[in-house]
Design a protein around this motif. Structure first.
Motif, mmCIF file in Angstrom:
data_model
loop_
_atom_site.group_PDB
_atom_site.id
_atom_site.type_symbol
_atom_site.label_atom_id
_atom_site.label_comp_id
_atom_site.label_asym_id
_atom_site.label_seq_id
_atom_site.Cartn_x
_atom_site.Cartn_y
_atom_site.Cartn_z
ATOM 1 N N LYS A 77 74.719 45.359 22.332
ATOM 2 C CA LYS A 77 74.434 46.270 23.451
ATOM 3 C C LYS A 77 73.863 47.592 22.953
ATOM 4 C CE LYS A 77 76.139 43.425 26.421
ATOM 5 N NZ LYS A 77 75.262 42.534 27.121
ATOM 6 N N ARG A 78 73.544 47.661 21.665
ATOM 7 C CA ARG A 78 73.058 48.911 21.091
ATOM 8 C C ARG A 78 71.634 49.201 21.570
ATOM 9 N NH1 ARG A 78 74.269 48.810 14.779
ATOM 10 N NH2 ARG A 78 72.636 50.377 14.988
ATOM 11 N N PRO A 79 71.380 50.393 22.066
ATOM 12 C CA PRO A 79 70.038 50.724 22.554
ATOM 13 C C PRO A 79 68.976 50.719 21.458
ATOM 14 C CG PRO A 79 71.474 52.649 22.658
ATOM 15 C CD PRO A 79 72.331 51.477 22.268
ATOM 16 N N ASP A 80 69.387 50.939 20.197
ATOM 17 C CA ASP A 80 68.406 50.924 19.114
ATOM 18 C C ASP A 80 68.052 49.499 18.680
ATOM 19 O OD1 ASP A 80 70.947 50.559 17.940
ATOM 20 O OD2 ASP A 80 70.284 51.431 16.034
ATOM 21 N N HIS A 81 68.635 48.496 19.321
ATOM 22 C CA HIS A 81 68.312 47.099 19.050
ATOM 23 C C HIS A 81 67.407 46.524 20.134
ATOM 24 C CE1 HIS A 81 71.092 45.596 15.700
ATOM 25 N NE2 HIS A 81 71.030 46.906 15.622
ATOM 26 N N VAL A 82 66.671 47.390 20.815
ATOM 27 C CA VAL A 82 65.727 46.968 21.852
ATOM 28 C C VAL A 82 64.321 47.363 21.405
ATOM 29 C CG1 VAL A 82 65.017 47.200 24.260
ATOM 30 C CG2 VAL A 82 67.449 47.304 23.665
ATOM 31 N N TYR A 83 63.429 46.388 21.336
ATOM 32 C CA TYR A 83 62.019 46.664 21.078
ATOM 33 C C TYR A 83 61.304 46.581 22.415
ATOM 34 C CZ TYR A 83 57.194 46.296 19.645
ATOM 35 O OH TYR A 83 55.856 46.518 19.513
ATOM 36 N N THR A 84 60.550 47.620 22.754
ATOM 37 C CA THR A 84 59.781 47.632 23.999
ATOM 38 C C THR A 84 58.297 47.602 23.659
ATOM 39 O OG1 THR A 84 61.515 48.916 25.106
ATOM 40 C CG2 THR A 84 59.350 48.862 26.160
ATOM 41 N N PHE A 85 57.608 46.618 24.208
ATOM 42 C CA PHE A 85 56.168 46.523 23.996
ATOM 43 C C PHE A 85 55.465 47.656 24.729
ATOM 44 C CE2 PHE A 85 57.357 42.173 23.046
ATOM 45 C CZ PHE A 85 56.466 41.805 22.039
ATOM 46 N N GLY A 107 46.807 43.007 16.542
ATOM 47 C CA GLY A 107 46.784 42.084 17.669
ATOM 48 C C GLY A 107 47.709 40.891 17.493
ATOM 49 N N THR A 108 48.194 40.669 16.269
ATOM 50 C CA THR A 108 49.082 39.531 16.012
ATOM 51 C C THR A 108 50.448 39.939 15.472
ATOM 52 O OG1 THR A 108 48.154 39.259 13.788
ATOM 53 C CG2 THR A 108 47.174 37.939 15.570
ATOM 54 N N THR A 109 50.596 41.204 15.071
ATOM 55 C CA THR A 109 51.863 41.676 14.500
ATOM 56 C C THR A 109 52.209 43.042 15.072
ATOM 57 O OG1 THR A 109 51.371 40.505 12.440
ATOM 58 C CG2 THR A 109 53.130 42.135 12.362
ATOM 59 N N ARG A 110 53.440 43.170 15.532
ATOM 60 C CA ARG A 110 53.969 44.444 16.011
ATOM 61 C C ARG A 110 55.150 44.796 15.107
ATOM 62 N NH1 ARG A 110 49.777 45.854 18.688
ATOM 63 N NH2 ARG A 110 50.785 47.233 20.138
ATOM 64 N N TYR A 111 55.454 46.093 15.023
ATOM 65 C CA TYR A 111 56.531 46.556 14.149
ATOM 66 C C TYR A 111 57.565 47.336 14.944
ATOM 67 C CZ TYR A 111 53.607 45.047 10.332
ATOM 68 O OH TYR A 111 52.863 44.277 9.480
ATOM 69 N N TRP A 112 58.829 47.017 14.699
ATOM 70 C CA TRP A 112 59.952 47.690 15.328
ATOM 71 C C TRP A 112 60.073 49.104 14.757
ATOM 72 C CZ3 TRP A 112 63.345 43.495 17.368
ATOM 73 C CH2 TRP A 112 64.304 43.959 18.275
ATOM 74 N N ASN A 113 59.593 49.291 13.520
ATOM 75 C CA ASN A 113 59.595 50.583 12.819
ATOM 76 C C ASN A 113 60.995 51.085 12.502
ATOM 77 O OD1 ASN A 113 56.810 51.026 12.392
ATOM 78 N ND2 ASN A 113 56.591 51.495 14.573
ATOM 79 N N ARG A 114 61.842 50.157 12.109
ATOM 80 C CA ARG A 114 63.210 50.534 11.740
ATOM 81 C C ARG A 114 63.294 50.792 10.241
ATOM 82 N NH1 ARG A 114 67.293 49.975 15.151
ATOM 83 N NH2 ARG A 114 68.720 49.280 13.531
ATOM 84 N N TYR A 131 66.705 37.869 23.162
ATOM 85 C CA TYR A 131 66.394 37.859 24.590
ATOM 86 C C TYR A 131 65.024 38.492 24.805
ATOM 87 C CZ TYR A 131 71.381 37.032 25.019
ATOM 88 O OH TYR A 131 72.641 36.502 24.899
ATOM 89 N N LEU A 132 64.208 37.846 25.603
ATOM 90 C CA LEU A 132 62.898 38.359 25.974
ATOM 91 C C LEU A 132 62.906 38.587 27.477
ATOM 92 C CD1 LEU A 132 59.954 38.985 25.108
ATOM 93 C CD2 LEU A 132 59.431 36.589 25.648
ATOM 94 N N ARG A 133 62.668 39.841 27.878
ATOM 95 C CA ARG A 133 62.670 40.191 29.301
ATOM 96 C C ARG A 133 61.325 40.807 29.680
ATOM 97 N NH1 ARG A 133 67.719 39.892 31.528
ATOM 98 N NH2 ARG A 133 69.435 39.735 30.040
ATOM 99 N N ASP A 134 60.904 40.549 30.909
ATOM 100 C CA ASP A 134 59.650 41.139 31.384
ATOM 101 C C ASP A 134 59.884 42.599 31.762
ATOM 102 O OD1 ASP A 134 60.775 41.143 33.967
ATOM 103 O OD2 ASP A 134 59.517 39.504 34.682
ATOM 104 N N ALA A 135 58.836 43.263 32.209
ATOM 105 C CA ALA A 135 58.906 44.700 32.497
ATOM 106 C C ALA A 135 59.896 45.039 33.606
ATOM 107 C CB ALA A 135 57.524 45.225 32.853
ATOM 108 N N SER A 136 60.212 44.079 34.475
ATOM 109 C CA SER A 136 61.188 44.338 35.535
ATOM 110 C C SER A 136 62.611 44.004 35.092
ATOM 111 C CB SER A 136 60.830 43.538 36.796
ATOM 112 O OG SER A 136 60.944 42.155 36.548
ATOM 113 N N GLY A 137 62.785 43.565 33.846
ATOM 114 C CA GLY A 137 64.110 43.264 33.317
ATOM 115 C C GLY A 137 64.553 41.823 33.510
#
Length: 155
Positions: A77-85, A107-114, A131-137
């Protein structure tokens, strides 16, 4: 002769009624892999090891999908464990890899930057759920693993 025809029609109706109205549609965007035990860990969170830990997400459709505002997270439930595109579109049939460490987004790799030692890792080494959630959760897909014998899970 009329009775067997009626019985056959009744049997066919019963067979059709016993089937579900429709099967649940598979999500368009799904997890394909979580690599949770990166090579070299534990190594106190070196960036190369953090980037060896990742989740892959695939667009299974023939249309590009905007992932802006979508989130990727583990079971904590830690907020720092959420990656938002941010502004990102996943092309038709394409896969994006979200790595835990730092790097330059492509275009093929994103970084959490942790960064920050052993607490920078996202994925537990033996059991966790992504868990993968859309923009509406709304939950789009999830992938769980429970094994210390493997380093990754194909979802």
């Amino acid at each position: 002769m009329r009775i067997p025809t009626v019985l056959a029609a009744t049997a066919l109706t019963v067979a059709v009624v016993s089937q579900p109205a429709h099967a649940a549609a598979a999500p368009a965007v799904v997890f394909t892999k979580i690599y949770y035990d990166s090579p070299g860990s534990p190594d106190f969170g070196k960036n190369s090891s953090l980037n060896g830990e990742y989740a892959q997400i695939r667009n299974r459709t023939k249309k590009a999908v905007s992932l802006k505002g979508w989130t990727l997270r583990d079971a904590t439930k830690r907020p720092d464990h959420v990656y938002t595109f941010g502004a990102f579109t996943l092309g038709a049939g394409k896969t994006v890899t979200v790595r835990t460490g730092k790097g330059k987004d492509t275009g093929t790799t994103r970084y959490w930057n942790r960064s920050g030692g052993t607490y920078a890792y996202i994925w537990n080494q033996t059991a966790d759920t992504g868990y993968l959630r859309d923009a509406s959760g709304r939950l789009i897909d999830s992938c769980s693993y429970n094994s210390s014998r493997a380093a990754f899970r194909i979802c």
